[in-house]
Design a protein around this motif. Structure first.
Motif, PDB file in Angstrom:
ATOM      1  N   PRO A 101       0.810  -1.215   0.000  1.00 15.73           N
ATOM      2  CA  PRO A 101       0.000   0.000   0.000  1.00 15.73           C
ATOM      3  C   PRO A 101       0.844   1.266   0.000  1.00 15.73           C
ATOM      4  CG  PRO A 101      -0.479  -1.403   1.930  1.00 15.73           C
ATOM      5  CD  PRO A 101       0.461  -2.143   1.057  1.00 15.73           C
ATOM      6  N   GLY A 102       1.927   1.233   0.740  1.00 18.28           N
ATOM      7  CA  GLY A 102       2.782   2.411   0.841  1.00 18.28           C
ATOM      8  C   GLY A 102       3.352   2.812  -0.491  1.00 18.28           C
ATOM      9  N   GLN A 103       3.667   1.809  -1.293  1.00 17.85           N
ATOM     10  CA  GLN A 103       4.285   2.132  -2.573  1.00 17.85           C
ATOM     11  C   GLN A 103       3.272   2.730  -3.538  1.00 17.85           C
ATOM     12  OE1 GLN A 103       5.692  -1.762  -2.698  1.00 17.85           O
ATOM     13  NE2 GLN A 103       7.806  -1.219  -2.245  1.00 17.85           N
ATOM     14  N   ARG A 104       2.052   2.313  -3.388  1.00 19.10           N
ATOM     15  CA  ARG A 104       1.044   2.879  -4.269  1.00 19.10           C
ATOM     16  C   ARG A 104       0.816   4.346  -3.911  1.00 19.10           C
ATOM     17  NH1 ARG A 104      -2.804  -1.044  -3.769  1.00 19.10           N
ATOM     18  NH2 ARG A 104      -1.577  -2.420  -5.079  1.00 19.10           N
ATOM     19  N   LYS A 105       0.967   4.638  -2.637  1.00 16.89           N
ATOM     20  CA  LYS A 105       0.756   6.005  -2.158  1.00 16.89           C
ATOM     21  C   LYS A 105       1.719   6.995  -2.805  1.00 16.89           C
ATOM     22  CE  LYS A 105      -2.730   6.090   0.504  1.00 16.89           C
ATOM     23  NZ  LYS A 105      -2.768   5.400   1.775  1.00 16.89           N
ATOM     24  N   GLN A 106       2.812   6.478  -3.356  1.00 17.13           N
ATOM     25  CA  GLN A 106       3.778   7.382  -3.953  1.00 17.13           C
ATOM     26  C   GLN A 106       3.205   8.134  -5.142  1.00 17.13           C
ATOM     27  OE1 GLN A 106       6.863   4.666  -4.705  1.00 17.13           O
ATOM     28  NE2 GLN A 106       7.558   4.619  -2.586  1.00 17.13           N
ATOM     29  N   LEU A 107       2.074   7.673  -5.623  1.00 16.93           N
ATOM     30  CA  LEU A 107       1.396   8.357  -6.722  1.00 16.93           C
ATOM     31  C   LEU A 107       1.073   9.801  -6.361  1.00 16.93           C
ATOM     32  CD1 LEU A 107      -1.136   5.825  -8.194  1.00 16.93           C
ATOM     33  CD2 LEU A 107       0.665   7.042  -9.391  1.00 16.93           C
TER      34      LEU A 107
END
Lengths: 352, 495, 333
Positions: free
Chosen positions: A14-20
């Motif tokens: 989830p955290g990596q998707r938040k980088q959007l």
């Protein structure tokens, strides 16, 4: 080429998707804001005194004024991008232009033919530009090889270069520049004044230097983190030497424009330009800690200041009042940038 | 049973969507020496910062001395007697020993005027509590790392500490200094002060702790009396794997060393280092911080040009007097401190990757060739599995593992022959750690020579075909990778 | 202890200044006359306060170029108010007003620096332009020469009167005591008070200072408001010594003052620097400024010499720092 099997990145956490979300932060809001500020100032000044501000004469006169501090601002900007500062640009401009003026006055007989005049003027200009490069190199050597903080180096060379200029001229102004020289300096191509042409050339030069050449990338990397650049095989000292040399070069070009328009060369001309160039750089979004800066921002900041200045002139306010406004503008711009960055970061934290 | 000094229950904490702590509990009794163990990146540091009030947990409860805290502030934590000694010690290099020790307590006492005799008295008293004698008027910048640490401990004591948290306190200490530190810690216990000892070094964990709590990947796996634990159990809980699994072997017969040094030396740092690295080898290099291992790497990379000895690349002698020269000879270095030495944090991933190779990505007119740049960057992001949605993002938006891959990409894109890695998996989560190990092994199999500097014994054992140990600036021993363990490490260290 | 002293910047400065004194004195015996010595001291009275200001800010890790603007603002505003009010009271009043105005302007600096965390150099460049622009636009730009009587009397008061060989009476103005008082006070403040030590601690390592429990905001507010107040007092001294108030006086002196402090061994990176060193640095600069003519060097060389001095001084420091960094403790035993 190495053949490395692609490791499995696995499903996105989830955290990596938040980088959007980050591109929004990354997008340069400062430039857009600056554009609106510029337009606002233009419209404001235009509506306060439409007759004087919104006339061809006023635009042409502006086009003779801003190139000098515009070019000096570019000189200031590139040193700030490298993580330093150059307080000596005005001294360099004066010293180099005194050299040029001296050569012209001394070696150009009043009855010289056009050809000789052109040759001598060209020679004087060349000497001046080379001198600018050399002065910049002195700064660069002191910063990169000796390791003195840039602010102290240029504080010293500001005194030193001005001191040399005073010694050469014994404190007097050099006057009586050849007509031909000031004719070029005050001339125009069609309706485009010569100083504006020089400014545009300098902008293009600086743009290529900063954004198109490997040097520009290295400059920004050194400015961001000089330790990492060293560990990346970038020669910091070469980059800094070049940076200050270019700064000196731009300063000498500004110096030539100054003597062409004032028709005299003085050791202590235009010391107030230093604050203005820092103001332009900061307003134009140059990061004072180094690493980031856009030429387009600097150009917009130069124009904004010129609109303000001309508009204020039309209102018949004194130079002192302008100093007051420059001070407020500098502080305000920094506060706005800082606050908007803080809000952005807060938003980001909240979203996560 | 006494009531616990501090009790953390079911703490969760995330950063930017990454869950650093996933429901961790920890209880520390008064006068207990408690060890918080776990691999790098398991959440130890975050947990410390929760205890000291620096981070507010998303969920969970904190009880200190029976009092419940919803939002523990750093000041409240200090008032409750919780003192953290960070790895950088938080001391002032420009001030004297006496001031560094006494200033904090004088400040808490709300004094307006400082009395130097009084400060010296306080400092002396604090130092004598831990049986240490230091010149009180010396400026701290002139002291050794161990002395700085003692100052930090003394300062914590003067703040009426009930719990002293020590974050990886032994990283930079020699064996003797570690022994001295353990004596100090035992002394603290006698005085009823608890110590939370944060470490990933097995030997030390067993030597000092009464109770061990292990974190893995942000969760606590186990909390157990030290006497009920053994090395095998500890390793299993820390890594989630059995101790014995895989090794890296390579046959170097009939090959020419890709890198060879002969009596290589750097004044005051290391001397007489003669090593060989063959293509395909992953040679481990370990030793204490300050053993000269980083200096050796930086000499090979031209940052600290060597002052004696010779270097041969494929049997040809060369002189590495600058980083540029090293890069030209295809030697590259992934530095120890990723954040300050390896990355341009605020710049984009793209710019970080091309930082070293930009000169090969130009058009005929020597302008940046954006097509070539995109191609190279995409290629490396893809190859190393950097998880990101755009190469234009600032690199600080990435996780530790992905950041390290960016550093690797920066150098691999220059097509090196010799890769020197210094602590490549520090602060990297387990998944990315394995990725990085695989990348390194694949590179070696393709004929690179790799020098892998690490503190992590498991990492060295599993990935290196042989391991060199450095001590006081000299290579003190060598062992096959598969034979490398705590015991051989200590033996070679003392050799 | 003694060995250490011989390695300090202060020691080198004393050697250089002594050599300079001897050289100038041997060139022109007038240099060592009481008259000339008093001249030297007199020209250091106001800059003496300024170097204290610059030192405090540099130790805290900042750099302040706005103190001359604050001084000019405070002195001219004070004299304007007092002369319009027909003030006839004691000398302490202008000092209080000047100090208070300086204090407020210093607070303005502190707001930008401590609350918005903006870079100190650029903030103070901005406020300096703002203060002097405001002063010259809204308060006045022409000199005031009818100062209150108490200020004129203050300027006439002298201590240490001498009659030299030629029969001229020379003396030191009483304002030298004010500077001396400030110097002693600030030395004590920096060495023996919590706030003084916290300025050093904060300048040495801001992050650690915060962790130990110092308040960076309070420290910076103190530094900039205190320095503002001192600048205001310096402004009043300048005015009364000149016996008139000129709003464009003092401007542009900031860089030379900072140069003097840096020559005195203060590090621009913060945490290091002593009043002793700063004053010696100032003495060196003032001696050069005042004595070029005595040595038969035209005064237009002044700037050149000072520029060269800054470069050499900072260059030597930089080389020294590089050397100590390179001289790591040996690992090999």
């Amino acid at each position: 080429m190495l053949n490395i099997p692609k490791p499995n990145p696995g499903p996105l956490e989830p955290g990596q998707r938040k980088q959007l979300i980050l591109p929004i932060l990354n997008k340069d809001g400062n430039l857009t804001r600056l554009f609106f500020i510029m337009m606002f100032v233009f419209i404001l000044m235009g509506s306060i005194s439409p007759s004087t501000f919104l006339s061809l004469d006023s635009f042409i006169s502006m086009a003779y004024q801003f190139p000098v501090f515009g070019i000096l601002s570019i000189a200031m900007m590139i040193t700030m991008v490298s993580g330093g500062i150059d307080l000596s640009i005005v001294s360099i401009a004066n010293l180099t232009s005194i050299l040029a003026a001296g050569i012209m006055v001394k070696f150009l007989p009043p009855d010289a033919s056009l050809m000789t005049s052109i040759l001598i003027i060209a020679g004087a200009v060349a000497c001046s530009v080379i001198m600018g490069l050399l002065c910049g190199l002195v700064n660069g050597i002191a910063v990169s090889l000796i390791g003195i903080p840039p602010i102290l180096v240029t504080l010293g060379t500001m005194q030193l270069f001005m001191g040399i200029a005073i010694v050469i001229t014994k404190g007097q102004a050099i006057v009586g520049l050849p007509m031909l020289f000031s004719d070029i300096g005050n001339g125009s191509l069609g309706i485009i004044p010569f100083p504006l042409i020089m400014f545009i050339i300098c902008i293009i030069l600086a743009y290529i230097l900063l954004n198109k050449r490997a040097f520009g990338l290295k400059l920004q990397l050194v400015g961001t983190n000089p330790v990492a650049s060293k560990y990346s095989g970038i020669s910091n000292s070469v980059v800094l030497l070049k940076t200050y040399a270019f700064s000196g070069l731009f300063a000498s070009i500004a110096g030539l424009l100054i003597i062409a328009s004032t028709n005299s060369a003085k050791a202590d001309f235009g010391t107030s330009y230093i604050l203005q160039t820092i103001l332009v750089a900061v307003m134009g979004g140059v990061n004072v800690k180094g690493g980031f800066g856009k030429i387009s921002g600097v150009v917009m900041a130069v124009l904004t200041l010129q609109f303000l200045s001309t508009g204020l002139n039309a209102l018949h306010v004194g130079n002192f009042f302008k100093d007051f406004i420059w001070g407020i503008a500098l502080l305000l711009v920094m506060v706005i940038n800082e606050v908007s960055n803080r809000i952005k970061e807060k938003k980001l934290v909240k979203q996560n | 049973m006494e009531s616990p000094l501090i009790q953390l229950e079911n703490i969760t904490k995330s950063f930017g969507g990454v869950k650093a702590l996933k429901g961790v509990s920890l209880t520390i009794q008064p006068g207990e020496i408690h060890c918080l163990a776990g691999e790098n990146g398991c959440g130890k540091s975050t947990l410390i910062k929760v205890m000291s009030g620096v981070h507010t947990p998303d969920h969970g409860q904190i009880f200190i001395n029976g009092k419940k805290y919803k939002h523990l502030s750093p000041l409240e934590a200090i008032k409750e007697g919780i003192q953290v000694i960070y790895q950088d010690f938080s001391i002032f290099p420009n001030l004297t020993v006496a001031e560094n020790i006494a200033l904090g307590s004088e400040l808490s006492a709300k004094r307006k005027v400082v009395s130097w005799p009084n400060m010296r008295r306080i400092a002396k008293e604090a130092l004598s509590k831990i049986n240490v004698d230091l010149e009180l008027n010396e400026k701290v910048e002139n002291l050794s790392v161990a002395d700085k640490q003692l100052i930090a401990i003394s300062r914590a004591l003067m703040q009426k500490a009930k719990l002293i948290v020590m974050d990886e306190p032994t990283t930079a200490l020699t064996h003797k200094e570690v022994d001295a530190l353990f004596k100090v810690i035992n002394g603290l216990k006698q005085d009823g002060i608890s110590v939370l000892f944060v470490s990933h070094k097995l030997e030390e964990i067993f030597a000092i702790s009464e109770r061990i709590t292990i974190l893995r990947n942000g969760s606590n796996v186990i909390s157990e009396q030290a006497k009920n634990m053994d090395t095998e159990k500890l390793v299993y809980h820390m890594t989630g794997r059995k101790l014995q699994d895989k090794y890296y072997d390579v046959d170097v017969k009939n090959k020419v060393p890709i890198l060879r040094t002969d009596k290589f030396g750097l004044d005051h740092s290391f001397e007489n280092v003669s090593i060989e690295i063959y293509p395909g080898e992953i040679v481990g290099l370990t030793g204490l911080l300050g053993s000269g291992r980083t200096e050796l790497a930086e000499s090979l990379f031209g940052l600290l040009p060597a002052t004696s000895g010779r270097v041969f690349i494929n049997s040809k002698e060369i002189k590495i007097d600058s980083v540029q020269k090293a890069v030209k000879e295809k030697i590259v270095y992934v530095p120890e401190d990723r954040l300050t030495e390896g990355l341009f944090l605020e710049q984009s991933i793209e710019r970080n990757i091309i930082a070293s190779t930009v000169v090969s990505l130009l058009t005929k007119l020597k302008m940046l060739n954006q097509d070539k740049i995109n191609q190279s960057v995409e290629n490396w992001i893809d190859k190393l599995g950097v998880v990101t949605h755009s190469s234009k993002l600032p690199v600080k938006a990435l996780s530790g593992g992905n950041q390290q891959k960016v550093v690797l990409a920066k150098w691999l894109s220059s097509n090196p022959n010799i890769l020197i890695l210094n602590g490549p998996t520090v602060g990297v989560d387990i998944g990315a750690k394995e990725d990085i190990h695989n990348i390194i092994k694949d590179l070696a199999k393709d004929g690179l020579g790799v020098l892998l500097i690490s503190d992590d014994l498991t990492e060295l054992r599993q990935n290196c075909n042989r391991v060199l140990v450095m001590n006081k600036g000299r290579i003190s021993g060598e062992v096959r990778g598969r034979d490398f363990n705590q015991k051989t490490w200590s033996e070679l260290q003392e050799a | 202890m003694y060995n250490k002293f011989f390695q300090t910047t202060e020691f080198y400065l004393i050697v250089i200044i002594s050599l300079l004194f001897l050289t100038i004195g041997s060139q022109n015996s007038a240099f060592f006359s009481i008259n000339n010595m008093f001249d030297l001291i007199r020209s250091g009275i106001v800059p003496g306060i300024f170097v204290v200001c610059a030192l405090i800010v540099l130790v805290s890790g900042g750099i302040d170029v706005s103190f001359p603007a604050i001084a000019a603002f405070s002195m001219f505003t004070t004299t304007t108010i007092l002369s319009e009010a027909g003030f006839n009271g004691p000398i302490i009043v202008p000092f209080l007003i000047g100090g208070a105005i300086g204090f407020i302007l210093g607070i303005i600096n502190a707001v930008f620096i401590a609350l918005f965390k903006l870079p100190t150099l650029i903030v103070t460049l901005g406020t300096s332009s703002l203060f002097s622009g405001f002063l010259l636009t809204f308060i006045g730009s022409s000199q005031i020469s009818n100062l209150p009587t108490s200020m004129l009397n203050f300027s006439k008061m002298q201590i240490l009167k001498f009659t030299d060989e030629t029969g001229i009476v020379v003396g030191l103005p009483i304002s030298v005591l004010v500077t001396a008082g400030i110097v002693i006070l600030v030395s004590l403040l920096l060495k023996y008070t919590m706030i003084g030590r916290s300025i050093y601690a904060f300048g040495g390592d801001p992050a650690s200072a915060e962790r130990v429990g110092f308040s960076p905001v309070f420290i910076q507010f103190f530094v900039y408001s205190f320095v503002g107040m001192l600048s205001g007092i310096a402004g009043i001294m300048h005015t009364s010594m000149m016996r008139n108030s000129n709003p464009v006086d003092l401007m542009g002196s900031e860089l030379l003052i900072i140069a003097a402090v840096v020559l005195g061994g203060t590090r621009i990176s913060g945490g290091h620097g002593t009043i002793k060193g700063a004053l010696l640095g100032l003495l060196l600069v003032i001696t050069i400024q005042n004595s070029l003519i005595l040595m038969g060097i035209p005064s237009y060389w002044q700037r050149f010499v000072i520029g060269a001095l800054i470069l050499i001084g900072t260059g030597l420091t930089a080389v020294q720092v590089k050397k100590t960094n390179a001289k790591r403790k040996s690992i090999l035993t």
